[in-house]
Design an enzyme around this catalytic site. Structure first.
Site, PDB file in Angstrom:
ATOM      1  N   LYS A 114       0.968  -0.946   0.039  1.00  0.00           N
ATOM      2  CA  LYS A 114       0.062   0.105  -0.119  1.00  0.00           C
ATOM      3  C   LYS A 114       0.946   1.157   0.092  1.00  0.00           C
ATOM      4  O   LYS A 114       1.857   1.505   0.786  1.00  0.00           O
ATOM      5  CB  LYS A 114      -1.010  -0.095   1.372  1.00  0.00           C
ATOM      6  CG  LYS A 114      -1.797   1.396   1.322  1.00  0.00           C
ATOM      7  CD  LYS A 114      -2.907   1.228   2.460  1.00  0.00           C
ATOM      8  CE  LYS A 114      -2.461   1.658   3.698  1.00  0.00           C
ATOM      9  NZ  LYS A 114      -2.297   3.053   3.870  1.00  0.00           N
TER      10      LYS A 114
ATOM     11  N   ASP B 108      -3.368   4.201  -2.138  1.00  0.00           N
ATOM     12  CA  ASP B 108      -4.260   4.540  -1.195  1.00  0.00           C
ATOM     13  C   ASP B 108      -4.183   6.256  -1.062  1.00  0.00           C
ATOM     14  O   ASP B 108      -3.421   6.738  -0.101  1.00  0.00           O
ATOM     15  CB  ASP B 108      -4.135   3.951   0.208  1.00  0.00           C
ATOM     16  CG  ASP B 108      -4.939   4.157   1.325  1.00  0.00           C
ATOM     17  OD1 ASP B 108      -6.059   4.698   1.004  1.00  0.00           O
ATOM     18  OD2 ASP B 108      -4.440   4.275   2.414  1.00  0.00           O
ATOM     19  N   LEU B 109      -4.818   7.082  -2.273  1.00  0.00           N
ATOM     20  CA  LEU B 109      -4.707   8.328  -1.962  1.00  0.00           C
ATOM     21  C   LEU B 109      -6.112   9.126  -1.724  1.00  0.00           C
ATOM     22  O   LEU B 109      -6.105  10.327  -1.497  1.00  0.00           O
ATOM     23  CB  LEU B 109      -4.105   9.039  -3.263  1.00  0.00           C
ATOM     24  CG  LEU B 109      -2.827   8.542  -3.715  1.00  0.00           C
ATOM     25  CD1 LEU B 109      -2.243   9.024  -5.003  1.00  0.00           C
ATOM     26  CD2 LEU B 109      -1.831   8.544  -2.696  1.00  0.00           C
ATOM     27  N   LYS B 110      -6.902   8.326  -1.680  1.00  0.00           N
ATOM     28  CA  LYS B 110      -8.396   8.762  -1.075  1.00  0.00           C
ATOM     29  C   LYS B 110      -8.824  10.076  -1.888  1.00  0.00           C
ATOM     30  O   LYS B 110      -9.046  11.063  -1.222  1.00  0.00           O
ATOM     31  CB  LYS B 110      -8.181   8.815   0.403  1.00  0.00           C
ATOM     32  CG  LYS B 110      -8.193   7.585   1.146  1.00  0.00           C
ATOM     33  CD  LYS B 110      -7.999   7.896   2.728  1.00  0.00           C
ATOM     34  CE  LYS B 110      -7.874   6.794   3.461  1.00  0.00           C
ATOM     35  NZ  LYS B 110      -6.405   6.365   3.397  1.00  0.00           N
TER      36      LYS B 110
ATOM     37  N   ASP C 199     -12.787  15.372  -4.333  1.00  0.00           N
ATOM     38  CA  ASP C 199     -12.812  16.759  -5.100  1.00  0.00           C
ATOM     39  C   ASP C 199     -13.900  16.650  -6.101  1.00  0.00           C
ATOM     40  O   ASP C 199     -14.766  15.746  -6.016  1.00  0.00           O
ATOM     41  CB  ASP C 199     -11.381  16.798  -5.684  1.00  0.00           C
ATOM     42  CG  ASP C 199     -11.036  18.345  -5.916  1.00  0.00           C
ATOM     43  OD1 ASP C 199     -11.912  19.301  -6.025  1.00  0.00           O
ATOM     44  OD2 ASP C 199      -9.828  18.824  -5.575  1.00  0.00           O
ATOM     45  N   ILE C 200     -13.870  17.740  -6.996  1.00  0.00           N
ATOM     46  CA  ILE C 200     -15.118  18.035  -7.670  1.00  0.00           C
ATOM     47  C   ILE C 200     -14.988  16.726  -8.897  1.00  0.00           C
ATOM     48  O   ILE C 200     -13.810  16.232  -9.078  1.00  0.00           O
ATOM     49  CB  ILE C 200     -15.173  19.121  -8.569  1.00  0.00           C
ATOM     50  CG1 ILE C 200     -14.134  19.264  -9.539  1.00  0.00           C
ATOM     51  CG2 ILE C 200     -15.546  20.310  -7.510  1.00  0.00           C
ATOM     52  CD1 ILE C 200     -13.903  20.752 -10.194  1.00  0.00           C
TER      53      ILE C 200
ATOM     54  N   ASN D   6     -14.726  16.117 -12.121  1.00  0.00           N
ATOM     55  CA  ASN D   6     -13.707  16.080 -13.259  1.00  0.00           C
ATOM     56  C   ASN D   6     -12.280  15.959 -12.747  1.00  0.00           C
ATOM     57  O   ASN D   6     -11.659  15.290 -13.376  1.00  0.00           O
ATOM     58  CB  ASN D   6     -14.062  17.465 -14.041  1.00  0.00           C
ATOM     59  CG  ASN D   6     -13.170  17.526 -15.257  1.00  0.00           C
ATOM     60  OD1 ASN D   6     -13.269  16.704 -16.099  1.00  0.00           O
ATOM     61  ND2 ASN D   6     -12.100  18.410 -15.304  1.00  0.00           N
TER      62      ASN D   6
ATOM     63  N   ARG E 266      -4.769  -5.479  13.238  1.00  0.00           N
ATOM     64  CA  ARG E 266      -3.730  -5.619  14.127  1.00  0.00           C
ATOM     65  C   ARG E 266      -3.845  -7.129  14.698  1.00  0.00           C
ATOM     66  O   ARG E 266      -4.751  -7.728  15.051  1.00  0.00           O
ATOM     67  CB  ARG E 266      -3.647  -4.850  15.673  1.00  0.00           C
ATOM     68  CG  ARG E 266      -3.513  -3.383  15.429  1.00  0.00           C
ATOM     69  CD  ARG E 266      -4.900  -2.593  15.379  1.00  0.00           C
ATOM     70  NE  ARG E 266      -4.159  -1.177  15.727  1.00  0.00           N
ATOM     71  CZ  ARG E 266      -4.037  -0.515  14.540  1.00  0.00           C
ATOM     72  NH1 ARG E 266      -4.281  -0.933  13.132  1.00  0.00           N
ATOM     73  NH2 ARG E 266      -4.115   0.922  14.488  1.00  0.00           N
TER      74      ARG E 266
ATOM     75  N   ARG F 108       0.549  -0.023  10.294  1.00  0.00           N
ATOM     76  CA  ARG F 108       1.334   0.711  11.323  1.00  0.00           C
ATOM     77  C   ARG F 108       1.778  -0.281  12.521  1.00  0.00           C
ATOM     78  O   ARG F 108       2.987  -0.283  12.831  1.00  0.00           O
ATOM     79  CB  ARG F 108       0.249   1.559  12.228  1.00  0.00           C
ATOM     80  CG  ARG F 108       0.981   2.576  13.406  1.00  0.00           C
ATOM     81  CD  ARG F 108      -0.064   3.286  13.919  1.00  0.00           C
ATOM     82  NE  ARG F 108      -0.855   4.131  12.838  1.00  0.00           N
ATOM     83  CZ  ARG F 108      -1.750   4.901  12.891  1.00  0.00           C
ATOM     84  NH1 ARG F 108      -2.159   5.250  14.138  1.00  0.00           N
ATOM     85  NH2 ARG F 108      -2.551   5.417  11.638  1.00  0.00           N
TER      86      ARG F 108
END
Length: 212
Positions: free
Chosen positions: A3, A30-32, A35-36, A38, A155, A189
């Protein structure tokens, strides 16, 4: 697969994707995006064109039009006949509990909101969602067997107690996530912060094997 999140991508950009993809297992980018429509469509198009990327995600809270634009874009950058990356929608972040949601103006408990967002994502043409183990069973019932569910906040049994630095409040063991119906588990983590990352990884692998 590996990831790649906002921290590494901001520091190293697409070069990080190329180098890690070359190792073989594939990449969950994984940049999530949120935004609008387009703008998100353009970002998803660029992501899908990167070699080795298998999973890409957007925020479900961006709404139906944004997710539809992302779903249409996910195939556009892939050559005809090639297997495209799968598009995921993030439901409710694992750092958010009922109180945090109220503060942000999001009504209802996390499970109710996550299931509703999962239904919206499926209707928009998204392949699956990112959701905690607490919502997994209900999402599976609502969206069907083929709908992907990626469960973060996983975990090993030895790491289930939260530290002060742990901002994820809805977590699970590998066995709990698998039995709830997750297709993919996100384990970051606990390995990155372990005194012996290899041993921690092995413990997670063994718990996954025992749960199947």
């Amino acid at each position: 697969m590996f990831k790649i999140g906002n921290q590494l991508f901001t520091a190293a950009g697409p070069a990080a994707v190329r180098e890690i993809a070359a190792l073989g297992p594939g990449v969950f980018l994984d940049l999530k995006f949120h935004d609008i429509p387009n703008t998100v469509a353009g970002a998803v198009l660029s992501s899908a064109a990167m070699s080795g990327v298998q999973l890409v995600n957007v925020h479900a809270l961006g709404g139906s039009a944004m997710m539809k634009a992302a779903a249409q874009a996910i195939s556009a950058g892939v050559p005809m006949g090639s297997d495209r990356p799968r598009l995921l929608a993030v439901t409710i972040l694992t750092s958010m509990d009922h109180k945090a949601m109220r503060e942000a103006g999001i009504g209802g408990p996390p499970k109710t909101r996550a299931v509703k967002l999962a239904r919206l994502a499926k209707k928009a043409g998204v392949d699956g969602v990112v959701a905690s183990v607490q919502e997994t069973r209900e999402i599976r019932k609502a969206c069907g067997r083929e709908f992907l569910i990626v469960t973060p906040g996983v975990r090993s049994k030895a790491k289930t107690g939260r530290s002060k630095e742990d901002d994820q409040v809805r977590t699970a063991t590998p066995a709990e996530a698998i039995r709830a119906g997750a297709d993919f588990l996100v384990v970051g983590r606990p390995i990155l912060t372990a005194a012996d990352p290899r041993a921690e990884t092995q413990a997670v692998v063994e718990e996954i094997a025992a749960a199947k």
